[in-house]
Design a protein around this motif. Sequence first.
Motif, PDB file in Angstrom:
ATOM      1  N   PHE A 169       0.836  -1.199   0.000  1.00  0.00           N
ATOM      2  CA  PHE A 169       0.000   0.000   0.000  1.00  0.00           C
ATOM      3  C   PHE A 169       0.873   1.253   0.000  1.00  0.00           C
ATOM      4  O   PHE A 169       0.638   2.207  -0.749  1.00  0.00           O
ATOM      5  CB  PHE A 169      -0.914   0.028   1.223  1.00  0.00           C
ATOM      6  N   THR A 206      -8.108   0.958  -3.138  1.00  0.00           N
ATOM      7  CA  THR A 206      -6.980   0.032  -3.206  1.00  0.00           C
ATOM      8  C   THR A 206      -7.242  -1.113  -4.185  1.00  0.00           C
ATOM      9  O   THR A 206      -6.338  -1.906  -4.462  1.00  0.00           O
ATOM     10  CB  THR A 206      -6.645  -0.537  -1.811  1.00  0.00           C
ATOM     11  N   GLU A 265      -9.625  -4.342   2.297  1.00  0.00           N
ATOM     12  CA  GLU A 265      -9.608  -2.877   2.238  1.00  0.00           C
ATOM     13  C   GLU A 265      -9.661  -2.238   3.618  1.00  0.00           C
ATOM     14  O   GLU A 265      -9.195  -1.097   3.798  1.00  0.00           O
ATOM     15  CB  GLU A 265     -10.756  -2.394   1.350  1.00  0.00           C
ATOM     16  N   ALA A 292      -6.456  -0.784   4.892  1.00  0.00           N
ATOM     17  CA  ALA A 292      -6.055   0.567   4.510  1.00  0.00           C
ATOM     18  C   ALA A 292      -6.590   1.596   5.507  1.00  0.00           C
ATOM     19  O   ALA A 292      -5.924   2.601   5.796  1.00  0.00           O
ATOM     20  CB  ALA A 292      -6.552   0.889   3.102  1.00  0.00           C
ATOM     21  N   ALA A 327      -3.339   5.055   1.742  1.00  0.00           N
ATOM     22  CA  ALA A 327      -3.064   4.239   0.556  1.00  0.00           C
ATOM     23  C   ALA A 327      -3.553   4.970  -0.694  1.00  0.00           C
ATOM     24  O   ALA A 327      -4.608   5.597  -0.689  1.00  0.00           O
ATOM     25  CB  ALA A 327      -3.750   2.882   0.684  1.00  0.00           C
TER      26      ALA A 327
END
Length: 403
Positions: free
Chosen positions: A26, A325, A340, A343, A354
Amino acid sequence: MRRVVITGAGTINPLGHSVDATLEAFREGRCGIGPLDIRDVDRLAIRIGGQVREYDADARFNRQQQALYDRFTQFTLIAAEEAIRQSGLTFSGELAAEAGVVLGTSGGGLNTQDENYRAVYEEGKNRVHPFIVPKLMNNAAASHVSMTHNLKGPSFTVATACASSNHAMGQAFWLVRSGAARAMITGGSESMLCFGGVKAWEGLRVMSRDACRPFSANRNGMVQGEGAGVFVFEEYEHAKKRGAEILAEIVGFSMSSDASDIVMPSQQGAARAIQGALRDARLSPDQVGYINAHGTGTAANDKTECAAVANVFGASADDVMISSTKSMHGHLIGGTGAVELLACIMALRDGVIAPTIGYEEPDPECALDVVPNEAREAKVDFTLSNAFAFGGLNAVLALGRAP
């Protein structure tokens, strides 16, 4: 109403086989999407995806286990092991009875289905393995996690297409907050990068042949991925008493239904879910610093989601960072919200946002701060994680910094 915190996280996905590896990807804005390495790929029009590379099932599971564990279950068990190990919890006695599993998946054991359709229809076999049904059923991963870790409380699987993980984590949040459970293992998993799985998605005509470029004016569709994300949600006082490391706090959750179209998203439905999560968390829009977008890279989703955020956030829309992402790991369908969520945790804990990679051309209909191409350092106190599924089923989680 009890407070709910995250005390463990685990993952395996196209960016890495652990949380640390994923967060590093990330930060670097690394792309995990590439050419598919699956049977009969030459018969597919779409030949890219976010595959879990360098994965050796034999190194993780014996033959007897592999006879029971579809690839999506294997991913779930790997991620769950990492999350529970980090949490430091051991499930026995009263805690085992007050802890359970809620996981999301859309296709379940699709690899197993695909292999057995081949055996029966293509190869003409009249018998299949006696464990095919328990291997392909959607609740297989949740059941095996509960058996592996002695989790005897509320356990079930949620299947709401691309919102499955967020719906599952929302249910886990509610169970702990209400006192029905002291800790829950939750998240999601998906593995449908097989011939039948990709061919089915081809039919929708929403797939990109080259890259996932959310919010970019030249985007041309979504890219499928695979993997799992699993978390330990725990009652705050219980975690505090035992001195656990807290990664973040779940502060709100909301669901809505578009009740309009089976595939086309609704701005109003998405906005209601975002508003509901803010209301449940008792947050005003200007308190949210980052939104992990659903951000599939399709024109319908990206424009609808940006319009919903602009509508809810109003004057604060220019100040909130929003990134997808999926541009890095692809769309993990039923497992996507779980991966996700990492993130969001990274934003709150590490102060790193990210990026949305592959961003090339501004789109006036997506005129928000989409954190293009490079990660950004920023202090945020609250984040949202959006998931909007086919069928018009929406789920949004709100997270806060660790208390």
